[in-house]
Design an enzyme around this catalytic site. Structure first.
Site, PDB file in Angstrom:
ATOM      1  N   LYS A  71       0.924  -1.252   0.056  1.00  0.00           N
ATOM      2  CA  LYS A  71       0.009   0.024   0.097  1.00  0.00           C
ATOM      3  C   LYS A  71       0.896   1.185   0.065  1.00  0.00           C
ATOM      4  O   LYS A  71       0.494   2.193  -0.873  1.00  0.00           O
ATOM      5  CB  LYS A  71      -1.145  -0.115   1.191  1.00  0.00           C
ATOM      6  CG  LYS A  71      -2.287  -0.554   1.083  1.00  0.00           C
ATOM      7  CD  LYS A  71      -2.869  -0.561   2.407  1.00  0.00           C
ATOM      8  CE  LYS A  71      -2.367  -0.646   3.617  1.00  0.00           C
ATOM      9  NZ  LYS A  71      -1.534  -1.533   4.095  1.00  0.00           N
ATOM     10  N   THR A  73       3.963   1.379  -0.884  1.00  0.00           N
ATOM     11  CA  THR A  73       4.713   1.795  -2.354  1.00  0.00           C
ATOM     12  C   THR A  73       3.664   1.995  -3.481  1.00  0.00           C
ATOM     13  O   THR A  73       4.114   3.009  -3.883  1.00  0.00           O
ATOM     14  CB  THR A  73       5.015   0.225  -2.732  1.00  0.00           C
ATOM     15  OG1 THR A  73       5.891  -0.502  -1.560  1.00  0.00           O
ATOM     16  CG2 THR A  73       5.966   0.170  -3.659  1.00  0.00           C
ATOM     17  N   ARG A  94       1.731   7.786   7.114  1.00  0.00           N
ATOM     18  CA  ARG A  94       1.911   7.712   8.388  1.00  0.00           C
ATOM     19  C   ARG A  94       3.359   7.463   8.780  1.00  0.00           C
ATOM     20  O   ARG A  94       4.183   7.237   7.956  1.00  0.00           O
ATOM     21  CB  ARG A  94       1.250   6.273   8.875  1.00  0.00           C
ATOM     22  CG  ARG A  94      -0.190   6.486   9.145  1.00  0.00           C
ATOM     23  CD  ARG A  94      -0.837   5.385   9.709  1.00  0.00           C
ATOM     24  NE  ARG A  94      -0.700   4.024   8.790  1.00  0.00           N
ATOM     25  CZ  ARG A  94      -0.648   2.879   9.058  1.00  0.00           C
ATOM     26  NH1 ARG A  94      -0.991   2.418   9.892  1.00  0.00           N
ATOM     27  NH2 ARG A  94      -0.539   2.126   7.905  1.00  0.00           N
ATOM     28  N   LYS A 105       7.687  -6.983  10.169  1.00  0.00           N
ATOM     29  CA  LYS A 105       7.072  -6.244   8.818  1.00  0.00           C
ATOM     30  C   LYS A 105       8.040  -5.473   8.070  1.00  0.00           C
ATOM     31  O   LYS A 105       7.824  -5.400   6.800  1.00  0.00           O
ATOM     32  CB  LYS A 105       5.880  -5.514   9.114  1.00  0.00           C
ATOM     33  CG  LYS A 105       4.951  -5.214   7.888  1.00  0.00           C
ATOM     34  CD  LYS A 105       3.790  -4.481   7.983  1.00  0.00           C
ATOM     35  CE  LYS A 105       3.420  -3.776   6.796  1.00  0.00           C
ATOM     36  NZ  LYS A 105       4.243  -2.779   6.602  1.00  0.00           N
ATOM     37  N   ALA A 273      -3.533   0.232  12.289  1.00  0.00           N
ATOM     38  CA  ALA A 273      -4.972   0.088  11.763  1.00  0.00           C
ATOM     39  C   ALA A 273      -5.376  -1.108  12.564  1.00  0.00           C
ATOM     40  O   ALA A 273      -6.886  -1.119  12.651  1.00  0.00           O
ATOM     41  CB  ALA A 273      -4.882   0.171  10.443  1.00  0.00           C
ATOM     42  N   PHE A 301      -3.318  -1.489   6.915  1.00  0.00           N
ATOM     43  CA  PHE A 301      -3.888  -2.996   6.735  1.00  0.00           C
ATOM     44  C   PHE A 301      -4.967  -3.034   5.739  1.00  0.00           C
ATOM     45  O   PHE A 301      -5.056  -2.403   4.556  1.00  0.00           O
ATOM     46  CB  PHE A 301      -4.079  -3.654   8.007  1.00  0.00           C
ATOM     47  CG  PHE A 301      -3.093  -3.882   9.072  1.00  0.00           C
ATOM     48  CD1 PHE A 301      -1.992  -4.616   8.374  1.00  0.00           C
ATOM     49  CD2 PHE A 301      -2.942  -3.350  10.219  1.00  0.00           C
ATOM     50  CE1 PHE A 301      -0.788  -4.939   9.100  1.00  0.00           C
ATOM     51  CE2 PHE A 301      -1.962  -3.615  10.902  1.00  0.00           C
ATOM     52  CZ  PHE A 301      -0.750  -4.281  10.469  1.00  0.00           C
ATOM     53  N   PHE A 381       4.363  -7.911  -8.925  1.00  0.00           N
ATOM     54  CA  PHE A 381       5.442  -8.679  -8.614  1.00  0.00           C
ATOM     55  C   PHE A 381       6.318  -9.354  -9.790  1.00  0.00           C
ATOM     56  O   PHE A 381       5.718  -9.961 -10.680  1.00  0.00           O
ATOM     57  CB  PHE A 381       5.300  -9.789  -7.371  1.00  0.00           C
ATOM     58  CG  PHE A 381       5.230  -9.035  -6.003  1.00  0.00           C
ATOM     59  CD1 PHE A 381       4.231  -8.420  -5.791  1.00  0.00           C
ATOM     60  CD2 PHE A 381       6.034  -9.360  -5.203  1.00  0.00           C
ATOM     61  CE1 PHE A 381       4.152  -7.341  -4.528  1.00  0.00           C
ATOM     62  CE2 PHE A 381       5.924  -8.659  -3.920  1.00  0.00           C
ATOM     63  CZ  PHE A 381       5.080  -7.710  -3.524  1.00  0.00           C
ATOM     64  N   TRP A 409       6.914  -0.297  -7.864  1.00  0.00           N
ATOM     65  CA  TRP A 409       8.091  -0.867  -7.126  1.00  0.00           C
ATOM     66  C   TRP A 409       9.311  -1.029  -8.244  1.00  0.00           C
ATOM     67  O   TRP A 409      10.514  -0.457  -7.821  1.00  0.00           O
ATOM     68  CB  TRP A 409       7.673  -2.252  -6.675  1.00  0.00           C
ATOM     69  CG  TRP A 409       8.846  -2.716  -5.697  1.00  0.00           C
ATOM     70  CD1 TRP A 409       9.058  -2.711  -4.650  1.00  0.00           C
ATOM     71  CD2 TRP A 409       9.973  -3.747  -6.271  1.00  0.00           C
ATOM     72  NE1 TRP A 409       9.982  -3.240  -3.937  1.00  0.00           N
ATOM     73  CE2 TRP A 409      10.641  -3.858  -5.056  1.00  0.00           C
ATOM     74  CE3 TRP A 409      10.097  -4.648  -7.413  1.00  0.00           C
ATOM     75  CZ2 TRP A 409      11.666  -4.741  -5.218  1.00  0.00           C
ATOM     76  CZ3 TRP A 409      11.222  -5.316  -7.605  1.00  0.00           C
ATOM     77  CH2 TRP A 409      11.897  -5.836  -6.523  1.00  0.00           C
TER      78      TRP A 409
END
Ligand code: ADP
Length: 556
Positions: A71, A73, A94, A105, A273, A301, A381, A409
């Site tokens: 998210k 990214t 954030r 994470k 979240a 999240f 990906f 990305w």
């Protein structure tokens, strides 16, 4: 493949005054923290508020895998993409917490070519906001314990204090502690506990406050606990809201940084979240809205947690609702929702993808029910196959939701141009008509039932006997008109992290409520979710280092 930190360190970072100049801010509008970070000062914030308001884009996601679905990214890459297609854009994000940075994470500064800089600083101590929040929180704890030690004029019952200490780390050993041991000079012994700083009510207050006065008012309304005759005790009873506001006066100003491509980003406040309300500060979002033609922001999240709270808790505190919602999905997470285990997510499996699509479909429908235009972003990906991507496009077409392939990305803003075009089109074609899920007047059980039935897809809510008793107390005290902030696992629509996909016919058990009266919501604790996480067997900290020249490595 290069690591995020290597890409970030190779990027050319511009002086923050140059970034500020692109949004019409001068050096005197800033309080600089070195060359690349700055806070925006109050007089400038007030001036900025007079500029026209831009469009707001909320980025959310499906239920994630433990690594996150990209998210942040996509938020960063979408903003870079919007700037590339000529739409002047600012980001509101954030701040990362050291808990996940040192834990599992990773950071929260995006990834690949879509990152905010300086990523090492932002992921570590940044401009010190987290520390200020921790200090303010623990100052209140110290003042409460001191009040009891000095004669306890207010009659605070040490067994009924709900205010906890905090530290911005994952430290399970501190979940339950006893303070005040050691005899009469060391305080009055009582049970206490630590939460992670990002779950602190002070963090929520900082993120919902609209200015310093509002911050102080919210701080004064914090519920500390109850007296021996069960009357609520607030911060205003101790008269320490001024001192707490003082500790937060700089932390309340939004922080300005930049993406690799030079897009301005306001990074400010960082509640999780799953155990808190999950959105950056109202001040940062509002400021961004007046600095850019478009603002891209993110809620934590999946959309069941972050976006629901953005729309039901944060939006009523903003001058406008989002104009569009982007739901980020990855092929690997959809396959996981379709029943594939972690080890096999890199293998092509179109059937599993189709089965897992149910998760995305429910999130899309939920966001559309807020009467907002929705666009799906496939965060691609390198392991995704053409057959899988085409199938996902097909599934989205069948439910009539636009979908954009994004390669931010890998390619930065260039990989986000298609998404940027789609979002602009969605906003132009369908003006948002935001409708909140519940009203303040609804009872707390009704609000919980609406969230469980209409967002999670569950059948009912069960209240423990503790929660039942609390509901009566809240009603008596007039707190039942506040919104609910659900604390729930991020991995599932349900309160069971193993229940993936789009489960039906489950109930959600609320085991306890925690009133956060300064923030202005009631937290509902479900399942086994913890407000102080633990570290995994092999924490990310094991890979981190700094050399003799101060060069950082191992931060993802
Ligand atoms: P979220 O905001 O959903 O938690 P992030 O944007 O922080 O997720 O990304 C989590 C991690 O996944 C980061 O380390 C990022 O580099 C990596 N990541 C994100 N998107 C991709 C992608 N398309 N390909 C490879 N890695 C990615």
């Amino acid at each position: 493949m290069k690591k995020d930190i290597e890409i970030a360190q190779e990027a050319t970072i511009k002086p923050i005054i140059d970034i500020a100049a692109t949004i019409g801010l001068q050096a005197e509008d800033l309080e600089q923290y070195g060359k690349y970070k700055a806070k925006i000062d109050w007089p400038a914030i007030k001036e900025i508020a007079k500029r026209p308001t831009g469009k707001l884009i909320l980025v959310t996601a499906i239920n994630p895998t433990p690594a996150g679905e990209g998210k942040s990214t996509v938020t960063i890459g979408l903003a870079d993409g919007l700037n590339r297609i000529g739409k002047q854009t600012v980001i509101a994000l954030r701040e990362p917490s050291l808990g996940p940075v040192m834990g599992i994470k990773g950071g929260a500064t995006g990834g690949g070519r879509a990152q905010v800089l300086p990523m090492e600083d932002i992921n570590l101590h940044f401009t010190g906001d987290m520390h200020a929040i921790t200090a303010a929180n623990n100052a209140l704890s110290a003042l409460v314990d001191n009040h009891i030690q000095q004669g306890n004029e207010l009659g605070i019952d040490p067994r009924r204090i709900i205010w906890k200490r905090v530290v911005d780390l994952n430290d399970r050993a501190l979940r339950q502690v006893i303070v005040g041991l050691g005899g009469p000079l060391q305080g009055v012994p009582r049970e206490d506990g630590f939460d992670i700083t990002v779950a602190s009510e002070i963090m929520a207050i900082l993120c919902l406050a609209t200015n310093l006065d509002n911050l102080k008012e919210r701080l004064s309304n914090i519920l500390i606990g109850y007296t021996y005759d069960k009357q609520p005790i607030y911060v205003k009873d101790l008269q320490v809201q001024g001192a707490l506001a003082l500790l937060l006066k700089d932390a309340l100003k939004p922080n300005l940084v930049q993406t690799i491509e030079g897009t301005p980003a306001l990074i400010h406040g960082g509640p999780f979240a799953n155990i808190a309300h999950g959105c950056n500060s109202v001040i940062a979002t509002e400021t961004a809205l007046h600095l850019g033609e478009y603002t891209v922001t993110e809620a934590g999240f999946g959309a069941d947690l972050g976006a629901e709270k953005f729309l039901d808790i944060k939006t009523p505190n903003l001058s406008k609702a989002p104009d569009a919602v982007v739901v980020v999905a990855t092929i690997r997470a959809l396959k996981m929702h379709g029943g594939i285990d972690k080890e096999h997510l890199k293998e092509e499996n179109v059937a599993a993808l189709v089965a897992g699509f149910a998760n995305l479909k429910r999130h899309v429908r939920n966001m559309q029910n807020y009467q907002l235009p929705v666009v799906v972003a496939i965060n691609e990906f390198v392991t995704d196959t053409e057959a899988e991507i085409q199938m996902l496009e097909q599934c989205c077409k069948e439910i009539g939701v636009p979908i954009a392939r994004t390669q931010v990305w890998e390619k930065g803003g260039a990989g986000g141009e298609l998404l940027a075009q789609q979002v602009v089109t969605a906003i132009d074609e369908q003006p948002g008509n935001y409708r909140r899920l519940y009203q303040n007047e609804d009872s707390l059980p009704d609000k919980a039932a609406k969230i469980v039935k209409e967002i999670y897809g569950g059948s009912n809510v069960v209240f423990s006997s503790v929660a039942q008793r609390q509901l009566n107390v809240f009603k008596k005290n007039g707190w039942h008109q506040l919104p609910i902030c659900m604390a729930k696992t991020q991995y599932s629509f349900s309160d069971d992290p193993q229940l993936l996909g789009a489960p039906d016919d489950f109930s959600i058990t609320i085991r306890e409520f925690v009133p956060k009266l300064g923030a202005g919501f009631i937290v509902a604790l479900t399942g086994t979710v913890m407000t102080m996480p633990g570290l995994p067997k092999k924490p990310a900290a094991l890979n981190m280092d700094v050399d003799a020249d101060g060069n950082v490595s191992g931060l993802f």
